[in-house]
Design a protein around this motif. Structure first.
Motif, PDB file in Angstrom:
ATOM      1  N   LEU A   1     -10.907  39.962 -62.354  1.00  0.00           N
ATOM      2  CA  LEU A   1     -12.301  39.950 -61.906  1.00  0.00           C
ATOM      3  C   LEU A   1     -12.391  40.386 -60.443  1.00  0.00           C
ATOM      4  N   ASN A   2     -11.655  41.448 -60.132  1.00  0.00           N
ATOM      5  CA  ASN A   2     -11.692  42.109 -58.823  1.00  0.00           C
ATOM      6  C   ASN A   2     -11.166  41.259 -57.668  1.00  0.00           C
ATOM      7  N   ARG A   3     -10.352  40.250 -57.988  1.00  0.00           N
ATOM      8  CA  ARG A   3      -9.655  39.490 -56.945  1.00  0.00           C
ATOM      9  C   ARG A   3      -8.210  39.313 -57.383  1.00  0.00           C
ATOM     10  N   PRO A   4      -7.268  39.178 -56.438  1.00  0.00           N
ATOM     11  CA  PRO A   4      -5.887  38.896 -56.839  1.00  0.00           C
ATOM     12  C   PRO A   4      -5.825  37.615 -57.675  1.00  0.00           C
ATOM     13  N   LEU A   5      -5.054  37.657 -58.743  1.00  0.00           N
ATOM     14  CA  LEU A   5      -4.976  36.513 -59.650  1.00  0.00           C
ATOM     15  C   LEU A   5      -4.592  35.227 -58.921  1.00  0.00           C
ATOM     16  N   LEU A   6      -3.698  35.332 -57.948  1.00  0.00           N
ATOM     17  CA  LEU A   6      -3.232  34.149 -57.231  1.00  0.00           C
ATOM     18  C   LEU A   6      -4.361  33.445 -56.480  1.00  0.00           C
ATOM     19  N   ASP A   7      -5.421  34.179 -56.121  1.00  0.00           N
ATOM     20  CA  ASP A   7      -6.583  33.541 -55.494  1.00  0.00           C
ATOM     21  C   ASP A   7      -7.094  32.387 -56.343  1.00  0.00           C
ATOM     22  N   TYR A   8      -7.171  32.620 -57.646  1.00  0.00           N
ATOM     23  CA  TYR A   8      -7.739  31.612 -58.542  1.00  0.00           C
ATOM     24  C   TYR A   8      -6.829  30.388 -58.640  1.00  0.00           C
ATOM     25  N   THR A   9      -5.518  30.621 -58.633  1.00  0.00           N
ATOM     26  CA  THR A   9      -4.586  29.497 -58.702  1.00  0.00           C
ATOM     27  C   THR A   9      -4.677  28.637 -57.446  1.00  0.00           C
ATOM     28  N   LEU A  10      -4.690  29.277 -56.281  1.00  0.00           N
ATOM     29  CA  LEU A  10      -4.761  28.518 -55.032  1.00  0.00           C
ATOM     30  C   LEU A  10      -6.108  27.810 -54.898  1.00  0.00           C
ATOM     31  N   ASP A  11      -7.184  28.468 -55.285  1.00  0.00           N
ATOM     32  CA  ASP A  11      -8.503  27.835 -55.249  1.00  0.00           C
ATOM     33  C   ASP A  11      -8.551  26.646 -56.204  1.00  0.00           C
ATOM     34  N   TRP A  12      -7.972  26.814 -57.389  1.00  0.00           N
ATOM     35  CA  TRP A  12      -7.915  25.730 -58.385  1.00  0.00           C
ATOM     36  C   TRP A  12      -7.125  24.540 -57.844  1.00  0.00           C
TER      37      TRP A  12
ATOM     38  N   GLY B   1       2.496  31.859 -62.433  1.00  0.00           N
ATOM     39  CA  GLY B   1       1.634  32.671 -61.587  1.00  0.00           C
ATOM     40  C   GLY B   1       0.778  33.674 -62.321  1.00  0.00           C
ATOM     41  N   ASP B   2       0.853  33.714 -63.659  1.00  0.00           N
ATOM     42  CA  ASP B   2       0.075  34.708 -64.411  1.00  0.00           C
ATOM     43  C   ASP B   2      -1.035  34.074 -65.235  1.00  0.00           C
ATOM     44  N   VAL B   3      -1.541  32.911 -64.780  1.00  0.00           N
ATOM     45  CA  VAL B   3      -2.613  32.249 -65.515  1.00  0.00           C
ATOM     46  C   VAL B   3      -3.797  31.971 -64.587  1.00  0.00           C
ATOM     47  N   ALA B   4      -4.975  31.919 -65.193  1.00  0.00           N
ATOM     48  CA  ALA B   4      -6.180  31.420 -64.531  1.00  0.00           C
ATOM     49  C   ALA B   4      -6.708  30.298 -65.412  1.00  0.00           C
ATOM     50  N   THR B   5      -7.093  29.197 -64.813  1.00  0.00           N
ATOM     51  CA  THR B   5      -7.406  28.024 -65.625  1.00  0.00           C
ATOM     52  C   THR B   5      -8.440  27.130 -64.963  1.00  0.00           C
ATOM     53  N   THR B   6      -9.104  26.319 -65.795  1.00  0.00           N
ATOM     54  CA  THR B   6      -9.974  25.250 -65.302  1.00  0.00           C
ATOM     55  C   THR B   6      -9.455  23.890 -65.772  1.00  0.00           C
ATOM     56  N   ILE B   7      -8.231  23.854 -66.288  1.00  0.00           N
ATOM     57  CA  ILE B   7      -7.629  22.595 -66.731  1.00  0.00           C
ATOM     58  C   ILE B   7      -7.570  21.615 -65.563  1.00  0.00           C
ATOM     59  N   ASN B   8      -7.869  20.352 -65.835  1.00  0.00           N
ATOM     60  CA  ASN B   8      -7.813  19.313 -64.810  1.00  0.00           C
ATOM     61  C   ASN B   8      -6.415  18.696 -64.783  1.00  0.00           C
ATOM     62  N   PRO B   9      -5.614  18.977 -63.753  1.00  0.00           N
ATOM     63  CA  PRO B   9      -4.260  18.417 -63.727  1.00  0.00           C
ATOM     64  C   PRO B   9      -4.242  16.916 -63.463  1.00  0.00           C
ATOM     65  N   GLY B  10      -5.390  16.353 -63.037  1.00  0.00           N
ATOM     66  CA  GLY B  10      -5.434  14.917 -62.775  1.00  0.00           C
ATOM     67  C   GLY B  10      -5.149  14.097 -64.016  1.00  0.00           C
TER      68      GLY B  10
END
Length: 345
Positions: free
Chosen positions: A26-37, A101-110
Motif C-alpha cells: 500500500l505504497n509504504r515499506p512493509l516494515l512500517d506496518y510491523t513497527l507501527d503495529w 518480516g513479511d507479514v502485515a497484521t492486526t492480531i493483538n499480541p496481548g
C-alpha cells in the motif's frame, strides 16, 4: 524481534534489489506496518535482523521509528529463523516476541502473551484460521492449547483430542531457554528444528488461534491479493495517512488531473500519478509518478513508482516494478514486469 534477513526468493524479481521487509505494501515499506503495529501494542524496542540487501532497510529507518527504538543485527551468513534470534541472545530479555518480516497484521499480541504467561509453555505460536490460512499447512492443538502436530516436519501426531488447527502466522512468543537450544553461528530453523525437537521431547509447546487480520505476502499472487483485500477492508490507519478517501475503498493524493470515469474501487493512487481518460482501472495500487495512457485496462494489479502503461494495453494481475513500461497495445496477465525484462522483449 523482526526477522528480515531472508532472500525472499519466491517474490523475485521484487526482492532483487530490496529486502522483502521493505517491499512496498500500500505504497509504504512493509516494515512500517510491523513497527507501527508493535508500537500500538505497547512495545518500545525491536531488533531487526538483516542479511539480504541490508542497505535497503537501513536507508529507511532511523534509530527511533514509530516510537520504537530500532536496532539492527547484520548476519554475514544467513542464520535462519532460530539462528537469527540466537545471535542476539544476550540482547534479548527472558521472553521475546518474534515476528516474520513479511507479514502485515492486526492480531493483538496481548492475548497471546497472556495465554503464554499462564500456560507454562516454552513457546506459543499464533495460529490463524481465516480463509487465507488454507493455503498453508494446519498446525493442530488440543483443548489445553498444546501443539500436537506440525505438518511437514515429522513432529507430533494428530489425535482424537485435537480441537483446533490453523496456520502458523510467523508470530510467536519464545522463552530464552528455547533459544539456548539453538547452536551458535549456524543456520537453524525454528519450526523444523527447534519446535520439532520440543514436540519429540514432549516439552510444552503451545498454539493459540488468534483473531484479527493477517496478510503474508510471500508470493507475487499473494502480494497483489493481500493489498487489495487490506485496501477494501481499510484496516491499517498508517496506510491512509495523507490520502483522501474519494469513495469507499478508493483513495488518492496529489493526483494530476481528474480521475477517469472508468475507475472503480478498490484503488490507492499516490501523488503525481496521471491517468488518462477512457482507461479502465479497477483493483489497483499505484505508486507515485506512474502513468496510464488512454484506453489502457489495468485490473487487480500493482504499479510501483514511475511505472508506465501504454495506450490500449491490457494488464491483469500483474506487478509492474519501478520504471517498468508496458508498451502500447501489449497484453500482460499474471506477470511480474521489471524494466530490464521489458527492454529485452
Amino acid at each position: 524481534m523482526v526477522l528480515a534477513a531472508g532472500y525472499g526468493k519466491r517474490l523475485q524479481p521484487l526482492t532483487s534489489t530490496l529486502a522483502k521487509a521493505v517491499v512496498p505494501f500500500l505504497n509504504r515499506p512493509l516494515l512500517d506496518y510491523t513497527l507501527d503495529w508493535l508500537s500500538r501494542c505497547g512495545f518500545t524496542e525491536a531488533i531487526v535482523n538483516l542479511h539480504h540487501r541490508p542497505e535497503s532497510v537501513r536507508a529507511h529507518y532511523r534509530k527511533e521509528q514509530f516510537g520504537i527504538d530500532v536496532h539492527f543485527s547484520v548476519e554475514e551468513s544467513i542464520l535462519g529463523t532460530a539462528g537469527g534470534p540466537r545471535k542476539v541472545l544476550d540482547r534479548l530479555g527472558s521472553r521475546v516476541l518474534i515476528v516474520n518480516g513479511d507479514v502485515a497484521t492486526t492480531i493483538n499480541p496481548g492475548a497471546l502473551w497472556k495465554h503464554h504467561s499462564s500456560s507454562g509453555a516454552l513457546a506459543t505460536m499464533a495460529l490463524h484460521a481465516g480463509p487465507a490460512w488454507r493455503e498453508f499447512p494446519g498446525i493442530k492443538i488440543d483443548k489445553d492449547g498444546c501443539v500436537t502436530h506440525i505438518p511437514g516436519v515429522g513432529a507430533g501426531e494428530s489425535g482424537a483430542d485435537d480441537v483446533a488447527s490453523g496456520c502458523f502466522t510467523g508470530i510467536h512468543i519464545v522463552e530464552k531457554e528455547v533459544l539456548e537450544l539453538v547452536p551458535e553461528n549456524r543456520f537453524c530453523g525454528m519450526v523444523d528444528s527447534i519446535y520439532a525437537r520440543l514436540l519429540e521431547e514432549r516439552v510444552p509447546l503451545h498454539g493459540q488461534v488468534v483473531s484479527g487480520s493477517w496478510y503474508e505476502i510471500g508470493t507475487p499472487d499473494r502480494y497483489i491479493s493481500c493489498q487489495l483485500e487490506a485496501l477494501h477492508c481499510e484496516e491499517f490507519p498508517l496506510a491512509f495517512e495523507g490520502y483522501q478517501r474519494i469513495r469507499p475503498g478508493g483513495y488518492g493524493r496529489g493526483l494530476v488531473g481528474p480521475l477517469p470515469a472508468g475507475i472503480s474501487p478498490p484503488f490507492m493512487i499516490d501523488k503525481q500519478v496521471k491517468l488518462e481518460e477512457a482507461s479502465l482501472i479497477s483493483g489497483v495500487v499505484i505508486g507515485s509518478e506512474a502513468y496510464v495512457d488512454r484506453g489502457a485496462s489495468v485490473l487487480n494489479s500493482v504499479l510501483m513508482k514511475r511505472a508506465k502503461i501504454g495506450a490500449g494495453a491490457y494488464v491483469e494481475r500483474c506487478i509492474i516494478l519501478e520504471d517498468g513500461v508496458v508498451p502500447s497495445g501489449a497484453r500482460c496477465v499474471n506477470q511480474v514486469i521489471a524494466p530490464e525484462v521489458l527492454k529485452k522483449t
